[in-house]
Enzyme design. Structure first.
Site, PDB file in Angstrom:
ATOM      1  N   LYS A   1     -24.317  69.122   1.668  1.00 18.23           N
ATOM      2  CA  LYS A   1     -22.905  68.946   1.272  1.00 18.23           C
ATOM      3  C   LYS A   1     -22.824  69.333  -0.203  1.00 18.23           C
ATOM      4  O   LYS A   1     -23.137  68.535  -1.085  1.00 18.23           O
ATOM      5  CB  LYS A   1     -22.502  67.487   1.475  1.00 18.23           C
ATOM      6  CG  LYS A   1     -21.034  67.263   1.827  1.00 18.23           C
ATOM      7  CD  LYS A   1     -20.052  67.803   0.814  1.00 18.23           C
ATOM      8  CE  LYS A   1     -19.724  66.834  -0.286  1.00 18.23           C
ATOM      9  NZ  LYS A   1     -18.912  67.454  -1.355  1.00 18.23           N
TER      10      LYS A   1
ATOM     11  N   GLU B   1     -30.658  61.326  -8.067  1.00 16.86           N
ATOM     12  CA  GLU B   1     -30.806  61.955  -9.392  1.00 16.86           C
ATOM     13  C   GLU B   1     -29.442  61.829 -10.048  1.00 16.86           C
ATOM     14  O   GLU B   1     -28.492  62.489  -9.621  1.00 16.86           O
ATOM     15  CB  GLU B   1     -31.196  63.429  -9.250  1.00 16.86           C
ATOM     16  CG  GLU B   1     -32.531  63.659  -8.573  1.00 16.86           C
ATOM     17  CD  GLU B   1     -33.720  63.306  -9.443  1.00 16.86           C
ATOM     18  OE1 GLU B   1     -33.521  62.943 -10.611  1.00 16.86           O
ATOM     19  OE2 GLU B   1     -34.847  63.381  -8.938  1.00 16.86           O
TER      20      GLU B   1
ATOM     21  N   CYS C   1     -27.277  67.153 -16.787  1.00 17.71           N
ATOM     22  CA  CYS C   1     -27.682  65.745 -16.733  1.00 17.71           C
ATOM     23  C   CYS C   1     -28.691  65.419 -17.823  1.00 17.71           C
ATOM     24  O   CYS C   1     -28.788  64.293 -18.273  1.00 17.71           O
ATOM     25  CB  CYS C   1     -28.263  65.442 -15.362  1.00 17.71           C
ATOM     26  SG  CYS C   1     -29.590  66.569 -14.914  1.00 17.71           S
TER      27      CYS C   1
ATOM     28  N   GLU D   1     -21.945  58.756 -20.627  1.00 16.31           N
ATOM     29  CA  GLU D   1     -22.172  60.196 -20.414  1.00 16.31           C
ATOM     30  C   GLU D   1     -20.855  60.967 -20.527  1.00 16.31           C
ATOM     31  O   GLU D   1     -19.906  60.693 -19.800  1.00 16.31           O
ATOM     32  CB  GLU D   1     -22.781  60.414 -19.022  1.00 16.31           C
ATOM     33  CG  GLU D   1     -23.159  61.859 -18.777  1.00 16.31           C
ATOM     34  CD  GLU D   1     -23.698  62.107 -17.371  1.00 16.31           C
ATOM     35  OE1 GLU D   1     -23.076  61.660 -16.397  1.00 16.31           O
ATOM     36  OE2 GLU D   1     -24.741  62.776 -17.276  1.00 16.31           O
TER      37      GLU D   1
HETATM   38  P1  NAD Z   1     -20.217  63.529  -8.354  1.00 19.05           P
HETATM   39  O1  NAD Z   1     -21.000  62.278  -8.237  1.00 19.05           O
HETATM   40  O2  NAD Z   1     -18.770  63.469  -8.545  1.00 19.05           O
HETATM   41  O3  NAD Z   1     -20.439  64.429  -7.043  1.00 19.05           O
HETATM   42  C1  NAD Z   1     -21.723  64.811  -6.598  1.00 19.05           C
HETATM   43  C2  NAD Z   1     -21.659  65.112  -5.120  1.00 19.05           C
HETATM   44  O4  NAD Z   1     -21.469  63.893  -4.420  1.00 19.05           O
HETATM   45  C3  NAD Z   1     -20.504  66.027  -4.702  1.00 19.05           C
HETATM   46  O5  NAD Z   1     -20.950  66.893  -3.681  1.00 19.05           O
HETATM   47  C4  NAD Z   1     -19.486  65.035  -4.174  1.00 19.05           C
HETATM   48  O6  NAD Z   1     -18.586  65.591  -3.249  1.00 19.05           O
HETATM   49  C5  NAD Z   1     -20.391  64.009  -3.514  1.00 19.05           C
HETATM   50  N1  NAD Z   1     -19.839  62.669  -3.354  1.00 19.05           N
HETATM   51  C6  NAD Z   1     -19.049  61.991  -4.212  1.00 19.05           C
HETATM   52  N2  NAD Z   1     -18.778  60.769  -3.711  1.00 19.05           N
HETATM   53  C7  NAD Z   1     -19.421  60.666  -2.528  1.00 19.05           C
HETATM   54  C8  NAD Z   1     -19.527  59.646  -1.529  1.00 19.05           C
HETATM   55  N3  NAD Z   1     -18.926  58.472  -1.659  1.00 19.05           N
HETATM   56  N4  NAD Z   1     -20.286  59.890  -0.441  1.00 19.05           N
HETATM   57  C9  NAD Z   1     -20.929  61.062  -0.303  1.00 19.05           C
HETATM   58  N5  NAD Z   1     -20.836  62.068  -1.182  1.00 19.05           N
HETATM   59  C10 NAD Z   1     -20.102  61.876  -2.297  1.00 19.05           C
HETATM   60  O7  NAD Z   1     -20.941  64.366  -9.510  1.00 19.05           O
HETATM   61  P2  NAD Z   1     -20.482  65.743 -10.155  1.00 19.05           P
HETATM   62  O8  NAD Z   1     -19.282  65.491 -11.004  1.00 19.05           O
HETATM   63  O9  NAD Z   1     -20.425  66.813  -9.110  1.00 19.05           O
HETATM   64  O10 NAD Z   1     -21.748  66.070 -11.080  1.00 19.05           O
HETATM   65  C11 NAD Z   1     -21.892  65.594 -12.362  1.00 19.05           C
HETATM   66  C12 NAD Z   1     -22.824  64.396 -12.391  1.00 19.05           C
HETATM   67  O11 NAD Z   1     -24.059  64.733 -11.791  1.00 19.05           O
HETATM   68  C13 NAD Z   1     -23.160  63.964 -13.801  1.00 19.05           C
HETATM   69  O12 NAD Z   1     -23.104  62.565 -13.915  1.00 19.05           O
HETATM   70  C14 NAD Z   1     -24.599  64.425 -13.991  1.00 19.05           C
HETATM   71  O13 NAD Z   1     -25.318  63.710 -14.934  1.00 19.05           O
HETATM   72  C15 NAD Z   1     -25.138  64.286 -12.622  1.00 19.05           C
HETATM   73  N6  NAD Z   1     -26.305  65.165 -12.431  1.00 19.05           N
HETATM   74  C16 NAD Z   1     -27.552  64.600 -12.364  1.00 19.05           C
HETATM   75  C17 NAD Z   1     -28.680  65.402 -12.248  1.00 19.05           C
HETATM   76  C18 NAD Z   1     -30.063  64.820 -12.157  1.00 19.05           C
HETATM   77  O14 NAD Z   1     -30.953  65.510 -11.668  1.00 19.05           O
HETATM   78  N7  NAD Z   1     -30.302  63.590 -12.580  1.00 19.05           N
HETATM   79  C19 NAD Z   1     -28.531  66.785 -12.203  1.00 19.05           C
HETATM   80  C20 NAD Z   1     -27.242  67.322 -12.299  1.00 19.05           C
HETATM   81  C21 NAD Z   1     -26.143  66.487 -12.404  1.00 19.05           C
END
Ligand code: NAD
Length: 496
Positions: free
Chosen positions: A178, A253, A287, A389
Site C-alpha cells: 500500500k 519505521e 526521517c 518532527e
Molecule cells: P503517514 O504515516 O501519513 O503515511 C504512511 C503510510 O501509511 C501511507 O501509505 C498512508 O496511507 C498509510 N496509513 C496512514 N494511516 C494508516 C492507517 N490507519 N492504517 C493503514 N495505513 C495507514 O506518513 P507520511 O506522511 O507518508 O510520511 C512521513 C512520515 O514517515 C514522517 O513522520 C517520517 O519521519 C516517516 N518516515 C520514517 C522512515 C523511517 O525509516 N523511520 C522513513 C521515511 C519516512
C-alpha cells in the site's frame, strides 16, 4: 474521463480497475498540476489483493519454486530495476518533487537490495539440535510467515519498499503493498518489472488509496501475517494497535528528530557540509533529518556564521534540473505544517538566522510549495521546534558546553532514529556513539545507508530493524520438528 493517465491497482498479476470505480488526482509538486489519476481502492480491493497473495502463498507456482529459484527471480528484478532506473527516478520526481540527482542515485542503488537478499534466499538454514532425549531426532526449519503487508510513505517510495520487499520475497512470503496516496505511481510502475522478471501471479500485489479507507482494511485482514510500516509516528501507533488486535507481527519505521552534534575539535568545513546534508538534502523531508544541530560553545559563533553562508548558496529550482539542490515540499498539507512550525519557532523566541517563510521567484516555477531553507539559532531543547518532527528544511541550533550536556540534550527527546557526531577524537566518538540512544550513529558523516547495515529506531522512532542479514529473520518463523527413532512409543501418560 479526464484524459490523464490512469493507474490501477495490481492484483493477481493484473492491472484492474478499483471496485469503487473511483480515482483521485496525483499532483506534480513542481508544476502544481495534476498529472495522473490513481485508483481509490477500498476494503473489497484490499480483500482481493490479500486473497490473491494468500492463494499464491499456498498454491500455484511460488511454493514450488525452490530457494535458489527465488534468489534468481530477485536478482532478475534487480537487473530490471537497474535497466529502468532513469524512468523510475523520473516517476518519483514527478510524484514527490525530489531531486533527479538524488532519485537517480537511489534508483541505481535499489537493485543491491534484490541482489543481496536474492543471494541470501538459499542460505536460510535450519539446524540439527543435539537433543537431550534418547532415540529422538530434532531439527528446525525457518519458514515464511505468509502474506506480508508493506505500507510505505511518500518521501522515498521505492527505496523504503525495497527494504521490505526484497527480504520478504527472499524468505518465501507473498506481498501486498500500500504506497502513499501522494506517491503511488512508481510502485505501480515497478509491478511491470516484477511481472517481466517472471514472479508468479499474486506473489506481489499493490492497492492504492487512503490509509483510513484501504490501509486499515489491509491491516485488519485476517490473512495478513505481518505488517511492515514506514510512516509517521501517529499512524504507526494506530497500525500497531490494529495489528495487535489480530495478533500480527509488526515492524515500524517511524519519525525522527535526530541530533547532529558538532564538537569544538571537529573539522569545521566538513561539519558544515554534514549539517547541510542533514537538513536541506531532500528538502528536509527525510526521517533521518539532522534537524537538531547541537554546537559546542567554543566554536558556536564561527560555525553558525559559516553554516548560514553555506546555506544561502543552496539552489532552489526544478527538481528535474541536475543543478537544483532544494526542491518543493511534496504535499500541500506538509507545506502548511512546515510554515506553522516556523511560526511556532518565532513565537517561542527562537532567532531566525536564515529564511523563515515561503519561497517564490522564477526558480520556484509554478509551485506554490517552496519553503526557504530556514535556520533557527538560540533554540532550547524544551521548545516545540526542538522536540517535534517538522519534516522540512528547518534547522534548530542548540548550544552546549560539555560532552555530558550534549548527550543529555541528544537523548532528551521521544525519538531515537539517528544521530551525527563531528569530532576528531576517537575516544569522544566511541563514548558519545555508545551513549546516544539512536538506531544509527554517524561519525564525521551523515545520511549514509546500505542494504548491509541494520536500520531502525530506538524509542518512538520504531520497532524492529530493516536491512542487513538479520532482517531476513523478521520475515521467517521457526518450526521445531521431532522424529522418534525408538522402536516403540513409551508410557503415553508421561511427557517425553
Ligand atoms: P503517514 O504515516 O501519513 O503515511 C504512511 C503510510 O501509511 C501511507 O501509505 C498512508 O496511507 C498509510 N496509513 C496512514 N494511516 C494508516 C492507517 N490507519 N492504517 C493503514 N495505513 C495507514 O506518513 P507520511 O506522511 O507518508 O510520511 C512521513 C512520515 O514517515 C514522517 O513522520 C517520517 O519521519 C516517516 N518516515 C520514517 C522512515 C523511517 O525509516 N523511520 C522513513 C521515511 C519516512
Amino acid at each position: 474521463m479526464s484524459g490523464l493517465p490512469r493507474f490501477n491497482p495490481y492484483i493477481n498479476g493484473e492491472s484492474v480497475p478499483p471496485a469503487t470505480g473511483q480515482y483521485f488526482e496525483t499532483v506534480n509538486p513542481y508544476t502544481a498540476k495534476v498529472w495522473a489519476e490513481v485508483a481509490r481502492c477500498d476494503a473489497s480491493d484490499a480483500n482481493a489483493a490479500v486473497e490473491a497473495a494468500w492463494k499464491a502463498f499456498t498454491t500455484g507456482d511460488w511454493p514450488k519454486i525452490n530457494a535458489t529459484g527465488r534468489g534468481a527471480l530477485l536478482r532478475k528484478l534487480g537487473d530490471l530495476i537497474a535497466e529502468n532506473a532513469q524512468e523510475l527516478a523520473e516517476y518519483e520526481v514527478r510524484d514527490n518533487g525530489k531531486l533527479i540527482n538524488e532519485m537517480l542515485v537511489q534508483c541505481k542503488y535499489i537493485p543491491q537490495w534484490f541482489y543481496y537478499y536474492g543471494g541470501l534466499a538459499d542460505k536460510i538454514e535450519g539446524s540439527v539440535i543435539p537433543i537431550d532425549k534418547a532415540e529422538m531426532f530434532n531439527f528446525t526449519r525457518h519458514e515464511p510467515l505468509g502474506v506480508i503487508l508493506c505500507i510505505t510513505p511518500w518521501n522515498s517510495p521505492l527505496l523504503l519498499l525495497a527494504f521490505k520487499l526484497a527480504p520478504a520475497l527472499a524468505a518465501g512470503n507473498t506481498v501486498v503493498i500500500k504506497p502513499s496516496e501522494f506517491t503511488s505511481t512508481s510502485t505501480l510502475k515497478l509491478m511491470e518489472l516484477v511481472e517481466k522478471a517472471g514472479f508468479p501471479r499474486g506473489v506481489v500485489n499493490v492497492v492504492t488509496g487512503f490509509g483510513a479507507e484501504v490501509g486499515s482494511a489491509l491491516v485488519d485482514h485476517a490473512k495478513v501475517a505481518k505488517v511492515c510500516f514506514t510512516g509517521g509516528t501517529e499512524s504507526g501507533a494506530m497500525v500497531y494497535q490494529a495489528a495487535a488486535k489480530g495478533l500480527k507481527g509488526c515492524t515500524l519505521e517511524l519519525g525522527g528528530k535526530s541530533p547532529n552534534i558538532v564538537f569544538d575539535d571537529a573539522v569545521i568545513d566538513d561539519a558544515v557540509k554534514g549539517a547541510i546534508s542533514g537538513i536541506f538534502a531532500a528538502t528536509g523531508q527525510t526521517c533521518i533529518a539532522g534537524s537538531r544541530l547541537l554546537v559546542q560553545d567554543g566554536i558556536y559563533d564561527e560555525f553558525v556564521a559559516k553554516l548560514v553562508e553555506f546555506a544561502k548558496t543552496a539552489r532552489m529550482g526544478n527538481p528535474m534540473d541536475t543543478a537544483t539542490q532544494v526542491g518543493p515540499v511534496t504535499t500541500p498539507p506538509q507545506y502548511q505544517k512546515i510554515l506553522s512550525y516556523i511560526d511556532v519557532a518565532k513565537k517561542e523566541g527562537a532567532q531566525c538566522l536564515l529564511g523563515g517563510g515561503p519561497a517564490s521567484g522564477p526558480e520556484t516555477g509554478d509551485s506554490p510549495w517552496f519553503v526557504q531553507p530556514t535556520i533557527f539559532g538560540g533554540v532550547t531543547n524544551t521548545m516545540r521546534i526542538a522536540q517535534e518532527e517538522v519534516f522540512g528544511p528547518v534547522l534548530s541550533i542548540i548550544r552546549f558546553k560539555t560532552d555530558e550536556e550534549a548527550v543529555e540534550i541528544a537523548n532528551d527527546i521521544a525519538f531515537g532514529l539517528a544521530a551525527g557526531i563531528w569530532t576528531q577524537s576517537i575516544k569522544r566518538a566511541l563514548k558519545v556513539s555508545a551513549a546516544v540512544r539512536a538506531g544509527t550513529v554517524w561519525v564525521n558523516t551523515y545520511r549514509s545507508l546500505s542494504y548491509m547495515s541494520p536500520f531502525g529506531g530506538y524509542k518512538k522512532s520504531g520497532l524492529g530493524r530493516e536491512n542487513g542479514i538479520e532482517s531476513i529473520r523478521e520475515f521467517l518463523q521457526t518450526k521445531s520438528v521431532w522424529i522418534s527413532t525408538a522402536n516403540d512409543v513409551p508410557n503415553p501418560f508421561v511427557m517425553r
